[in-house]
Write an enzyme that holds these catalytic residues in place. Sequence first.
Site, PDB file in Angstrom:
ATOM      1  N   LEU A   1       0.822  -1.208   0.000  1.00  0.00           N
ATOM      2  CA  LEU A   1       0.000   0.000   0.000  1.00  0.00           C
ATOM      3  C   LEU A   1       0.859   1.263   0.000  1.00  0.00           C
ATOM      4  O   LEU A   1       1.755   1.409   0.832  1.00  0.00           O
ATOM      5  CB  LEU A   1      -0.877  -0.017   1.258  1.00  0.00           C
ATOM      6  CG  LEU A   1      -1.838   1.152   1.403  1.00  0.00           C
ATOM      7  CD1 LEU A   1      -2.913   1.082   0.343  1.00  0.00           C
ATOM      8  CD2 LEU A   1      -2.445   1.139   2.787  1.00  0.00           C
ATOM      9  N   ASP A   2       0.588   2.183  -0.900  1.00  0.00           N
ATOM     10  CA  ASP A   2       1.239   3.492  -0.918  1.00  0.00           C
ATOM     11  C   ASP A   2       2.748   3.398  -1.113  1.00  0.00           C
ATOM     12  O   ASP A   2       3.476   4.330  -0.778  1.00  0.00           O
ATOM     13  CB  ASP A   2       0.931   4.282   0.360  1.00  0.00           C
ATOM     14  CG  ASP A   2      -0.553   4.521   0.530  1.00  0.00           C
ATOM     15  OD1 ASP A   2      -1.258   4.572  -0.505  1.00  0.00           O
ATOM     16  OD2 ASP A   2      -1.024   4.658   1.660  1.00  0.00           O
TER      17      ASP A   2
END
Lengths: 284, 284, 284, 284
Positions: free
Chosen positions: C227-228
């Site tokens: 994520l991210d």
Amino acid sequence: MQNLTATLLVSCPDQPGIVAQIAQFIYQNQGNIIHADQHTDFSSGLFLNRVEWQLDNFRLSRPELLCAWARLAEQLQATWQIHFSDQLPRLALWVSKQDHCLLDILWRWRSGELRCEIPLIISNHPDLKPIADQFGIDFHCLPITKENKLAQETAELALLKQYQIDLVVLAKYLQILTTDFVGKFPNIINIHHSFLPAFPGANPYHRAHERGVKIIGATAHYATAQLDEGPIIEQDVVRVSHRDNVEDLIRKGRDLERVVLARAVRLHLQHRILVYDNRTVVFA
Amino acid sequence: MQNLTATLLVSCPDQPGIVAQIAQFIYQNQGNIIHADQHTDFSSGLFLNRVEWQLDNFRLSRPELLCAWARLAEQLQATWQIHFSDQLPRLALWVSKQDHCLLDILWRWRSGELRCEIPLIISNHPDLKPIADQFGIDFHCLPITKENKLAQETAELALLKQYQIDLVVLAKYLQILTTDFVGKFPNIINIHHSFLPAFPGANPYHRAHERGVKIIGATAHYATAQLDEGPIIEQDVVRVSHRDNVEDLIRKGRDLERVVLARAVRLHLQHRILVYDNRTVVFA
Amino acid sequence: MQNLTATLLVSCPDQPGIVAQIAQFIYQNQGNIIHADQHTDFSSGLFLNRVEWQLDNFRLSRPELLCAWARLAEQLQATWQIHFSDQLPRLALWVSKQDHCLLDILWRWRSGELRCEIPLIISNHPDLKPIADQFGIDFHCLPITKENKLAQETAELALLKQYQIDLVVLAKYLQILTTDFVGKFPNIINIHHSFLPAFPGANPYHRAHERGVKIIGATAHYATAQLDEGPIIEQDVVRVSHRDNVEDLIRKGRDLERVVLARAVRLHLQHRILVYDNRTVVFA
Amino acid sequence: MQNLTATLLVSCPDQPGIVAQIAQFIYQNQGNIIHADQHTDFSSGLFLNRVEWQLDNFRLSRPELLCAWARLAEQLQATWQIHFSDQLPRLALWVSKQDHCLLDILWRWRSGELRCEIPLIISNHPDLKPIADQFGIDFHCLPITKENKLAQETAELALLKQYQIDLVVLAKYLQILTTDFVGKFPNIINIHHSFLPAFPGANPYHRAHERGVKIIGATAHYATAQLDEGPIIEQDVVRVSHRDNVEDLIRKGRDLERVVLARAVRLHLQHRILVYDNRTVVFA
């Protein structure tokens, strides 16, 4: 506007009438307000205020002012500082081997941008002594090792006391201060070469390059016991691209570090910063 | 902070005690100040102030407030406005064929960013009527020719009166208003697609490209009789390079125009702008 | 420049003569290069190149071109893509309840800024269906719960296949995709509402406010399993101050999110991005 | 990358095969291209190119290279320059009384940011001689009056010749050069303290303050006979507000002037700038 002025920085629980009481206090003693700015943090119920007024016709002497204000401040449950424009803050520059932030601050000081005295430069390396000599500033070299850190900090505290220093500026000092030191000397501004909270700690440019960011930054903040987690005063950024290698990031970053640190120091010297809740209110 | 508030905008000759008198006036009537900002222009000796306070426990009715304040204002030789937060300004959007500024303002309005009513869109072309319909706003098409300009402006003034408009926003209207019109309706915000005073007048993007600038801008300003010379409210810029042709400049510029105009309109609607000497003070 | 063109994106181990061989390949088949940009990453020894040329007088048919190029690419040990300007990429927009990024992309698409087809909008909420209807785009609502996530992703993959989607744009979708999904569909652009790597994960504006940063940002990146942490395509920032509460940060951030996402999507649609080593080379 | 390299800057009428011919020329002589960038101006039909390659295994001597390239250049109807990385450009700094741009360039030079030799400083005032002494650079003071301007320019040209100067940097020289002088010495970079074409000529900060702009800028450009109208190399800007008086603009502007001039000088020294049609192509 080079008149003699007093500057009041105050924070207290918010309640109706604070502005009126402070303004009235100054007016009835014939002070003319030349700058006033305030902020209310509604979530914490805190009122913060900066007021600067001319002292030319002020009816109270400085001791009388402090005494009279202290009474009002007590009613307001306020924490506060009062500074007089003819009392120049005394600044110590702490450096390591890099000269760009040091030279930049010294140049701004000499050109009149920074109203302060700079009697002392401390370093853990002897390299920048010639610059200190050139500007006629005392240079003390206190090399730091794991073993001598506490002893050197004691010596540094003694120097700060001896030179009556108000503000320490870590102009790329690159050493971590102990919690004990930060507790004993509260006014320390540090420049960190990243856009905090991105890349705290060591080698931020290398890590920024590795992460492939498109913008890098620099952050000036008050030093606290938690490394790189103190109240942020000023930040700025610059674009980078895939063409920039780590050396380019370091080069572009130097320009950021210089201006961000200089802006933060200037704001502090002008008594425009209030800290609360690990944040700053900057009355710019 | 969605409480009912009053906002006072005031400018008057500088003299000691103004802040105290205004703050005292609000406090003794049990208003709680939630925002205050001031500026003194030392070259012209002008004091400018914005104060916003909560009306919840205020002891004066609105007519009483206006009456009481007017007496104090007369002593201060002040020009002033007072606005109440439950009286939404009424805004008219003037457009031509380009929809980006229009859509942007309408989207911000619907999303709650702009607190106002928008009952009227005026255009010299019919093209954007479907957008007006979609948002349920009356659309009046008044085509402009050299011959009918004065007559159309008379009709437009009548519409502004009929719809009780407080602020005209020229959202890429692309027509010059007559001195007479600007004299009769003072609150007009225009967006100019250059970084004024560079490239006033027509075709700024073409001229920016020809000049080979490395940065282009947009400027939101109050319209005055002198084209593109009114008080500047907000500006912003974006980098361009030799790779950008005129179409790229127009495309990049659209993004600037949208945000710069929106910021200026928001500042006006929040009563944060004071004009003096063809300049603005923006209490942001 | 609206001529028919081919665009080659290529990366291969660096060695002398690559530029000459690629340019020669195009020239001897009578292609006219209108854009060429290259980058050598000296630390990894990787050569990356984007070349775009006009096909008007090109002597090879498309199959011949692909076949001939593939032979040269094999010699160069290159990974590559070739895109033809008359084959519009097909884009799916994934949204949740916020409309600002969706509307912005649709407006840019309709105005011609984004050359692509947009046949599909997917959402986990029904709220934005009216916008899809207004633009004549199929809208599929697939609500996500912990229990049905995998099943819904299977349905989503089927929709992407059915609509022949080349690029998924997460325009504030606000759901985490599984590693499995990201592995099966590689071209996904996400907009994160912070200046990554600062404030990854949830509630970046709240955390930025709490940390007291002076600048906030937005980041467009390719989605990866972490994520991210995917390759960053574009970032931008805006100044904030102590006067900005969380709502102000959200409002200012919306403007950033819109332009940063739109720039990233445009760069991808123009085949200007190469990914290597979790970083992007952007031939802007 | 500190290897010995050659850099070719070339502009010629656009035609198919240019990239191939230039790349082939370098490749067949065993040069390894490490940077190549090109631009085609479709409106003027001009092709512009920068190629840098390593000379380690290059088969041609420098005279052979120049001779062989000249033949190809003639076929391409090209204007061109070739620079070798071990031949450092020789730079003269022209100053008046302000030291910020001078010190900044000298600091960057000493720190290795600017690869050049700086044997000469020329000024119309003696004030900055101590800085020249400190850096060990010859300082010539040639005061300018209306009467002696032409004679002094003759003397200055002689100095430029004597010191074999390649580039003159007007680091706040504040004197207008004659058309004759500019015609005789073409490589002159000037820093103008405004965002050109806004506020050309004298006192830009005063005029920016009077106009009430919200952003100020600085512009580095090549000097031409028309004052402040030469090809723009680099620009940058900074926000200002009603709180900034003229002195603040001057102070903020100094920071801009320093970095904008330094960037322009660095780009020139790295042979990254091509001029055509009073514009620059910057292969950054």
